[in-house]
Design a protein around this motif. Structure first.
Motif, short mmCIF file in Angstrom:
data_model
loop_
_atom_site.label_atom_id
_atom_site.label_comp_id
_atom_site.label_asym_id
_atom_site.label_seq_id
_atom_site.Cartn_x
_atom_site.Cartn_y
_atom_site.Cartn_z
N ASP A 1 0.35 -2.66 26.00
CA ASP A 1 -0.58 -2.99 27.10
C ASP A 1 -0.69 -1.90 28.15
N SER A 2 0.40 -1.09 28.31
CA SER A 2 0.47 -0.23 29.49
C SER A 2 0.64 1.25 29.22
N VAL A 3 0.99 1.64 28.01
CA VAL A 3 1.29 3.05 27.72
C VAL A 3 0.30 3.58 26.69
N ASN A 4 -0.30 4.72 26.99
CA ASN A 4 -1.26 5.34 26.08
C ASN A 4 -0.55 6.44 25.29
N CYS A 5 -0.12 6.11 24.08
CA CYS A 5 0.56 7.10 23.22
C CYS A 5 0.33 6.70 21.77
N PRO A 6 0.29 7.67 20.85
CA PRO A 6 0.03 7.35 19.45
C PRO A 6 1.24 6.81 18.70
N TYR A 7 2.46 7.10 19.19
CA TYR A 7 3.67 6.72 18.45
C TYR A 7 4.65 5.97 19.37
N ILE A 8 5.39 5.05 18.74
CA ILE A 8 6.41 4.28 19.46
C ILE A 8 7.71 4.39 18.66
N ALA A 9 8.81 4.71 19.35
CA ALA A 9 10.10 4.90 18.70
C ALA A 9 11.13 3.94 19.28
N PRO B 1 17.65 2.32 15.10
CA PRO B 1 17.42 3.34 16.13
C PRO B 1 16.78 4.64 15.62
N THR B 2 16.48 4.71 14.31
CA THR B 2 15.87 5.94 13.78
C THR B 2 14.36 5.82 13.63
N VAL B 3 13.78 4.65 13.84
CA VAL B 3 12.39 4.45 13.42
C VAL B 3 11.37 4.92 14.45
N MET B 4 10.20 5.28 13.93
CA MET B 4 9.03 5.58 14.75
C MET B 4 7.81 5.02 14.04
N TRP B 5 6.98 4.29 14.80
CA TRP B 5 5.75 3.72 14.27
C TRP B 5 4.53 4.49 14.75
N ARG B 6 3.52 4.52 13.91
CA ARG B 6 2.20 4.84 14.40
C ARG B 6 1.71 3.60 15.15
N ARG B 7 1.09 3.78 16.30
CA ARG B 7 0.74 2.66 17.17
C ARG B 7 -0.03 1.56 16.43
N ARG B 8 -0.94 1.96 15.55
CA ARG B 8 -1.78 0.98 14.86
C ARG B 8 -0.97 0.07 13.95
N ALA B 9 0.27 0.45 13.62
CA ALA B 9 1.09 -0.32 12.69
C ALA B 9 2.08 -1.24 13.39
N VAL B 10 2.14 -1.16 14.71
CA VAL B 10 3.16 -1.92 15.44
C VAL B 10 2.89 -3.41 15.37
N GLU B 11 3.93 -4.17 15.04
CA GLU B 11 3.90 -5.63 15.05
C GLU B 11 5.12 -6.14 15.81
N LYS C 1 10.77 15.92 17.65
CA LYS C 1 9.85 16.96 17.19
C LYS C 1 9.62 16.83 15.69
N ALA C 2 10.69 16.52 14.96
CA ALA C 2 10.56 16.36 13.50
C ALA C 2 9.70 15.14 13.16
N GLN C 3 9.91 14.03 13.84
CA GLN C 3 9.17 12.82 13.52
C GLN C 3 7.70 12.92 13.93
N VAL C 4 7.44 13.44 15.13
CA VAL C 4 6.06 13.59 15.57
C VAL C 4 5.31 14.56 14.66
N SER C 5 5.97 15.67 14.32
CA SER C 5 5.34 16.65 13.44
C SER C 5 5.01 16.04 12.08
N TYR C 6 5.95 15.26 11.54
CA TYR C 6 5.72 14.65 10.22
C TYR C 6 4.54 13.68 10.27
N LEU C 7 4.49 12.83 11.26
CA LEU C 7 3.41 11.86 11.35
C LEU C 7 2.07 12.55 11.62
N ASN C 8 2.08 13.61 12.39
CA ASN C 8 0.85 14.37 12.62
C ASN C 8 0.32 14.97 11.32
N GLU C 9 1.24 15.39 10.46
CA GLU C 9 0.85 16.07 9.22
C GLU C 9 0.61 15.10 8.07
#
Length: 283
Positions: free
Chosen positions: A82-90, A158-168, A104-112
């Protein structure tokens, strides 16, 4: 802003400070949302900010009464959506430490890899009282992950990162295994991956919630496999494995992991590390 880190919190200030300070990324490109789940002493920015790195953007969401991890996590996720504008949530937990290269590794991987919506990594479990550690290894590609989820939770929380569109939001019908229930449900809808690097050191706490509620957690894991699995043979084998774990005390399971680690296949996911052995780079 590239990502937001969600941390649930309850009466664990020093571990919170260590965990937040372990986050390494460009200043201004990430934020941290902490959900104070009815702590005896309310967490405040006045207390926290002098103890963490300067420039870290922190929001504290307070629950007036302790409502448990599921409510805390879902409250935090909803706040971020509702309040944060970002593509990924960890995710990160108090007491767990991120490798400097993690984000950096996780953001880079998801970007690619735009086809991957859900990402984890290997991790190192450590008992700081005994200095014993082991490396938790898992399959890394989606198809193998789906099969392995019949036997264990491939994604360490504690290792996970979601693309925002996949968050449930987390389900509330798998007590003490809400992460397993959520992650299993998600891999049936989106593609996932695991980075074959130990990017988080997870604290083994003998007095923690997970070990205190181990039997209930194992019962919930059985319920998850029964509800989620689409492979009858693998699910049956997975349930048998979990039932075996219910018979064995955790101390024995931990010792077996140590004894067998050197000769285990990669899919078994355990490689022992001790205070005298070399740890993965950056840990």
């Amino acid at each position: 802003m590239d990502f937001c880190v969600l941390i649930p919190y309850h009466n664990d200030f020093e571990d919170l400070v260590r965990s937040v300070n372990s986050i390494s990324y460009d200043t201004g490109k990430f934020c941290v949302v902490i959900v104070d789940d009815g702590s005896t002493k309310k967490l405040t920015k006045y207390e926290l900010l002098p103890r963490i790195k300067s420039g870290v953007s922190v929001s504290i969401v307070r629950l007036e009464k302790n409502q448990g991890i599921i409510v805390a996590l879902n409250t935090g996720l909803q706040y971020i959506l509702d309040s944060v504008n970002c593509p990924y949530i960890a995710r990160l937990d108090c007491g767990d430490i991120c490798d400097q290269s993690r984000f950096k590794a996780q953001v880079s991987y998801l970007n690619e890899h735009p086809d991957i919506d859900f990402l984890g990594s290997w991790c190192t479990f450590t008992n700081y009282s005994t200095s014993e550690s082991y490396l938790y290894k898992t399959p890394t590609d989606h198809e193998a992950i789906v099969k392995e989820m019949n036997f264990r939770n491939v994604f360490i929380h504690p290792t996970v990162m979601w693309r925002r569109r996949a968050v449930e939001l987390y389900p509330d019908n798998y007590p003490h295994a809400e992460d397993y229930g959520l992650f299993y449900r998600q891999i049936k809808k989106v593609r996932s991956a695991i980075l074959p690097l130990s990017l988080v050191t997870c604290k083994i706490n003998p007095n923690g919630i997970s070990l205190k509620n181990r039997n209930a957690q194992l019962d919930s894991r059985i319920a998850v496999v029964k509800a989620m699995s689409e492979n009858r043979i693998l699910s049956t084998l997975g349930i048998l494995k979990i039932k075996l774990l219910k018979i064995l005390p955790f101390t024995l399971v931990f010792q077996l992991k140590k004894m067998l680690s050197a000769g285990l296949a990669p899919s078994d996911g355990i490689q022992i590390l001790t205070s005298s052995t070399s740890k993965p780079k950056g840990i």
